[in-house]
Design a protein around this motif. Structure first.
Motif, PDB file in Angstrom:
ATOM      1  N   GLU A   6      23.399  60.963  39.647  1.00  0.00           N
ATOM      2  CA  GLU A   6      23.753  60.072  40.448  1.00  0.00           C
ATOM      3  C   GLU A   6      23.873  59.983  41.796  1.00  0.00           C
ATOM      4  OE1 GLU A   6      26.658  56.547  40.729  1.00  0.00           O
ATOM      5  OE2 GLU A   6      25.538  57.544  38.909  1.00  0.00           O
ATOM      6  N   ILE A   7      23.649  60.985  42.470  1.00  0.00           N
ATOM      7  CA  ILE A   7      23.536  60.601  43.946  1.00  0.00           C
ATOM      8  C   ILE A   7      22.113  60.222  43.863  1.00  0.00           C
ATOM      9  CG2 ILE A   7      22.460  62.250  45.814  1.00  0.00           C
ATOM     10  CD1 ILE A   7      24.858  64.620  44.844  1.00  0.00           C
ATOM     11  N   ALA A   8      21.256  60.374  43.150  1.00  0.00           N
ATOM     12  CA  ALA A   8      19.817  59.626  43.747  1.00  0.00           C
ATOM     13  C   ALA A   8      19.850  58.036  42.975  1.00  0.00           C
ATOM     14  CB  ALA A   8      18.796  60.194  42.471  1.00  0.00           C
ATOM     15  N   ARG A   9      21.018  57.797  42.608  1.00  0.00           N
ATOM     16  CA  ARG A   9      21.318  56.794  42.456  1.00  0.00           C
ATOM     17  C   ARG A   9      22.183  56.015  42.981  1.00  0.00           C
ATOM     18  NH1 ARG A   9      22.931  57.250  35.722  1.00  0.00           N
ATOM     19  NH2 ARG A   9      21.323  56.678  34.913  1.00  0.00           N
ATOM     20  N   VAL A  10      23.074  56.162  43.829  1.00  0.00           N
ATOM     21  CA  VAL A  10      23.979  56.168  44.823  1.00  0.00           C
ATOM     22  C   VAL A  10      23.024  55.488  45.763  1.00  0.00           C
ATOM     23  CG1 VAL A  10      25.572  56.664  46.627  1.00  0.00           C
ATOM     24  CG2 VAL A  10      26.027  57.150  44.363  1.00  0.00           C
ATOM     25  N   TYR A  11      21.966  56.491  46.392  1.00  0.00           N
ATOM     26  CA  TYR A  11      20.952  56.201  47.719  1.00  0.00           C
ATOM     27  C   TYR A  11      20.123  55.377  47.068  1.00  0.00           C
ATOM     28  CZ  TYR A  11      22.206  60.126  50.677  1.00  0.00           C
ATOM     29  OH  TYR A  11      23.112  60.944  51.274  1.00  0.00           O
ATOM     30  N   ALA A  12      19.758  54.793  45.992  1.00  0.00           N
ATOM     31  CA  ALA A  12      19.073  53.477  45.310  1.00  0.00           C
ATOM     32  C   ALA A  12      19.369  52.619  45.727  1.00  0.00           C
ATOM     33  CB  ALA A  12      18.412  54.258  43.782  1.00  0.00           C
ATOM     34  N   ARG A  13      20.476  52.595  45.202  1.00  0.00           N
ATOM     35  CA  ARG A  13      20.876  51.159  44.859  1.00  0.00           C
ATOM     36  C   ARG A  13      21.411  50.807  46.449  1.00  0.00           C
ATOM     37  NH1 ARG A  13      24.389  53.259  40.759  1.00  0.00           N
ATOM     38  NH2 ARG A  13      25.781  54.374  42.001  1.00  0.00           N
ATOM     39  N   SER A  14      21.896  51.755  47.778  1.00  0.00           N
ATOM     40  CA  SER A  14      21.793  51.570  48.607  1.00  0.00           C
ATOM     41  C   SER A  14      20.443  50.662  49.721  1.00  0.00           C
ATOM     42  CB  SER A  14      22.563  52.798  50.124  1.00  0.00           C
ATOM     43  OG  SER A  14      24.050  53.222  48.820  1.00  0.00           O
ATOM     44  N   ALA A  38      17.653  46.364  51.024  1.00  0.00           N
ATOM     45  CA  ALA A  38      15.787  45.702  51.365  1.00  0.00           C
ATOM     46  C   ALA A  38      16.444  44.206  50.501  1.00  0.00           C
ATOM     47  CB  ALA A  38      15.736  46.347  50.365  1.00  0.00           C
ATOM     48  N   ASP A  39      17.617  44.390  50.391  1.00  0.00           N
ATOM     49  CA  ASP A  39      17.916  42.070  49.446  1.00  0.00           C
ATOM     50  C   ASP A  39      18.132  41.983  50.324  1.00  0.00           C
ATOM     51  OD1 ASP A  39      17.298  43.112  46.551  1.00  0.00           O
ATOM     52  OD2 ASP A  39      19.230  43.080  46.228  1.00  0.00           O
ATOM     53  N   SER A  40      18.983  42.356  51.259  1.00  0.00           N
ATOM     54  CA  SER A  40      19.841  41.336  52.305  1.00  0.00           C
ATOM     55  C   SER A  40      18.667  41.447  53.517  1.00  0.00           C
ATOM     56  CB  SER A  40      20.744  42.678  53.347  1.00  0.00           C
ATOM     57  OG  SER A  40      21.660  43.075  52.210  1.00  0.00           O
ATOM     58  N   ALA A  41      18.135  42.173  53.558  1.00  0.00           N
ATOM     59  CA  ALA A  41      16.525  42.030  54.606  1.00  0.00           C
ATOM     60  C   ALA A  41      15.580  40.770  54.163  1.00  0.00           C
ATOM     61  CB  ALA A  41      16.282  43.222  55.358  1.00  0.00           C
ATOM     62  N   GLY A  42      15.766  40.770  52.357  1.00  0.00           N
ATOM     63  CA  GLY A  42      14.645  40.083  51.738  1.00  0.00           C
ATOM     64  C   GLY A  42      13.555  40.586  51.941  1.00  0.00           C
ATOM     65  N   LYS A  43      13.197  41.971  51.685  1.00  0.00           N
ATOM     66  CA  LYS A  43      12.525  43.262  51.570  1.00  0.00           C
ATOM     67  C   LYS A  43      12.036  43.710  50.472  1.00  0.00           C
ATOM     68  CE  LYS A  43      11.710  43.376  57.171  1.00  0.00           C
ATOM     69  NZ  LYS A  43      10.267  43.200  57.314  1.00  0.00           N
ATOM     70  N   THR A  44      13.124  43.419  49.358  1.00  0.00           N
ATOM     71  CA  THR A  44      12.897  43.966  48.015  1.00  0.00           C
ATOM     72  C   THR A  44      12.054  44.031  47.272  1.00  0.00           C
ATOM     73  OG1 THR A  44      15.528  43.038  47.816  1.00  0.00           O
ATOM     74  CG2 THR A  44      14.397  43.931  45.771  1.00  0.00           C
ATOM     75  N   ASP A  45      10.624  43.484  47.410  1.00  0.00           N
ATOM     76  CA  ASP A  45       9.118  43.511  46.600  1.00  0.00           C
ATOM     77  C   ASP A  45       9.103  45.121  47.864  1.00  0.00           C
ATOM     78  OD1 ASP A  45       9.908  41.995  44.944  1.00  0.00           O
ATOM     79  OD2 ASP A  45       8.999  40.391  45.242  1.00  0.00           O
ATOM     80  N   GLU A  46       8.354  44.456  49.005  1.00  0.00           N
ATOM     81  CA  GLU A  46       7.986  45.509  49.388  1.00  0.00           C
ATOM     82  C   GLU A  46       8.718  47.090  49.565  1.00  0.00           C
ATOM     83  OE1 GLU A  46       7.412  46.383  54.823  1.00  0.00           O
ATOM     84  OE2 GLU A  46       7.885  44.331  54.261  1.00  0.00           O
ATOM     85  N   VAL A  47      10.390  47.207  49.707  1.00  0.00           N
ATOM     86  CA  VAL A  47      10.827  48.060  49.986  1.00  0.00           C
ATOM     87  C   VAL A  47      10.689  49.023  48.301  1.00  0.00           C
ATOM     88  CG1 VAL A  47      12.603  49.848  49.988  1.00  0.00           C
ATOM     89  CG2 VAL A  47      12.094  48.059  52.154  1.00  0.00           C
ATOM     90  N   LEU A  58      12.401  49.577  57.760  1.00  0.00           N
ATOM     91  CA  LEU A  58      13.558  49.871  56.765  1.00  0.00           C
ATOM     92  C   LEU A  58      13.570  50.736  56.713  1.00  0.00           C
ATOM     93  CD1 LEU A  58      15.865  48.256  55.543  1.00  0.00           C
ATOM     94  CD2 LEU A  58      15.062  47.040  54.313  1.00  0.00           C
ATOM     95  N   THR A  59      12.681  51.130  55.322  1.00  0.00           N
ATOM     96  CA  THR A  59      12.262  52.622  54.442  1.00  0.00           C
ATOM     97  C   THR A  59      12.075  54.198  55.291  1.00  0.00           C
ATOM     98  OG1 THR A  59      10.662  51.125  53.253  1.00  0.00           O
ATOM     99  CG2 THR A  59      10.252  53.305  52.707  1.00  0.00           C
ATOM    100  N   MET A  60      11.641  53.252  56.716  1.00  0.00           N
ATOM    101  CA  MET A  60      11.683  55.106  57.393  1.00  0.00           C
ATOM    102  C   MET A  60      13.294  55.034  57.966  1.00  0.00           C
ATOM    103  SD  MET A  60       8.935  56.606  57.980  1.00  0.00           S
ATOM    104  CE  MET A  60       9.760  57.533  58.889  1.00  0.00           C
ATOM    105  N   ARG A  61      13.789  54.184  57.654  1.00  0.00           N
ATOM    106  CA  ARG A  61      14.793  54.571  59.101  1.00  0.00           C
ATOM    107  C   ARG A  61      16.263  54.771  57.556  1.00  0.00           C
ATOM    108  NH1 ARG A  61      15.650  48.593  60.696  1.00  0.00           N
ATOM    109  NH2 ARG A  61      17.020  48.205  59.556  1.00  0.00           N
ATOM    110  N   PHE A  62      15.817  54.833  56.540  1.00  0.00           N
ATOM    111  CA  PHE A  62      16.568  54.659  54.901  1.00  0.00           C
ATOM    112  C   PHE A  62      16.067  56.310  54.775  1.00  0.00           C
ATOM    113  CE2 PHE A  62      16.453  56.109  50.218  1.00  0.00           C
ATOM    114  CZ  PHE A  62      17.742  55.769  49.989  1.00  0.00           C
ATOM    115  N   LEU A  63      14.742  56.730  55.409  1.00  0.00           N
ATOM    116  CA  LEU A  63      14.521  57.955  55.301  1.00  0.00           C
ATOM    117  C   LEU A  63      15.058  58.709  56.605  1.00  0.00           C
ATOM    118  CD1 LEU A  63      10.542  57.524  53.769  1.00  0.00           C
ATOM    119  CD2 LEU A  63      11.843  58.331  53.180  1.00  0.00           C
ATOM    120  N   GLY A  64      14.598  58.548  57.210  1.00  0.00           N
ATOM    121  CA  GLY A  64      16.009  59.262  58.274  1.00  0.00           C
ATOM    122  C   GLY A  64      17.303  59.787  57.842  1.00  0.00           C
ATOM    123  N   VAL A  65      17.712  58.368  57.045  1.00  0.00           N
ATOM    124  CA  VAL A  65      19.505  58.965  56.864  1.00  0.00           C
ATOM    125  C   VAL A  65      19.360  59.691  55.611  1.00  0.00           C
ATOM    126  CG1 VAL A  65      21.025  57.534  55.623  1.00  0.00           C
ATOM    127  CG2 VAL A  65      20.050  56.953  57.446  1.00  0.00           C
TER     128      VAL A  65
END
Length: 196
Positions: free
Chosen positions: A12-20, A25-34, A80-87
């Motif tokens: 569930e924790i993995a899914r919560v982070y994944a959904r976030s 990525a959806d908001s930034a228009g980068k879903t496929d890239e991410v 975006l992915t780097m910021r996510f990895l930082g979080v």
């Protein structure tokens, strides 16, 4: 894919982070890239035991893990992915990074109507066996498109072990033998108890 079983709260924790991440990525228009980047992260962690050890080793501090992740992925993934990895690192979840990355891939595949099935065979399956398994799994999953990830583990002796999401379907000979052993042991204990 790892052989260790994840606890339901870890899944569930993995899914919560994944959904976030997918929402960002959806908001930034980068879903496929991410999505592609997280698939690469997942693959790298699965193929590099040293990286897995680095992420999970209890002797390393959270900061050391985060620094290592930054060294590995800087310049290879988007900002975006780097910021996510930082979080993920600051929240002390880097040991779960492989699970989070797989959850992102699974979530995006689910959106496309696809499902990934991990199949572990006792020996190298024929193309016909793989095609048959994919067809049966697709039918069992309501006609969804099945992506099969397969590997061989001779310890299974025969049969196949499947994982669909967090559900394990073990049809291996090794598992069947273990069940028979447990049944015989229980029957022996019950017979011994009735003779007392």
């Amino acid at each position: 894919m790892p052989a260790t079983e994840l606890q339901p709260e870890q899944v569930e924790i993995a899914r919560v982070y994944a959904r976030s991440l997918v929402d960002l990525a959806d908001s930034a228009g980068k879903t496929d890239e991410v999505g592609d980047e997280m698939a690469q992260v997942s693959e790298l962690i699965a193929q590099q035991p040293d990286l897995r050890v680095l992420l999970e080793h209890p002797a390393l501090s959270d900061q050391e893990r985060l620094d290592a992740v930054r060294n590995v992925f800087t310049g290879k993934v988007s900002e975006l992915t780097m910021r996510f990895l930082g979080v993920v690192g600051r929240r002390r979840r880097l040991p779960a990074l492989g699970s989070i990355a797989r959850a992102v891939t699974d979530l995006l595949a689910e959106r496309r109507g696809e499902v990934t099935v991990e199949a572990v065979f006792a020996n190298e399956p024929s193309p016909e066996r793989i095609e048959s398994l994919m067809s049966r799994m697709g039918a069992a999953l309501g006609g969804r498109s099945v992506q099969l990830e397969s590997r061989v583990d001779p310890a299974l002796l025969g049969g196949v072990r499947l994982r669909v999401g967090d559900q394990l379907i073990d049809g291996s000979v090794a598992s069947a033998l273990a069940r028979v052993r447990r049944t015989l042991a229980q029957a022996g204990r019950n017979a011994g108890a009735s003779h007392e």
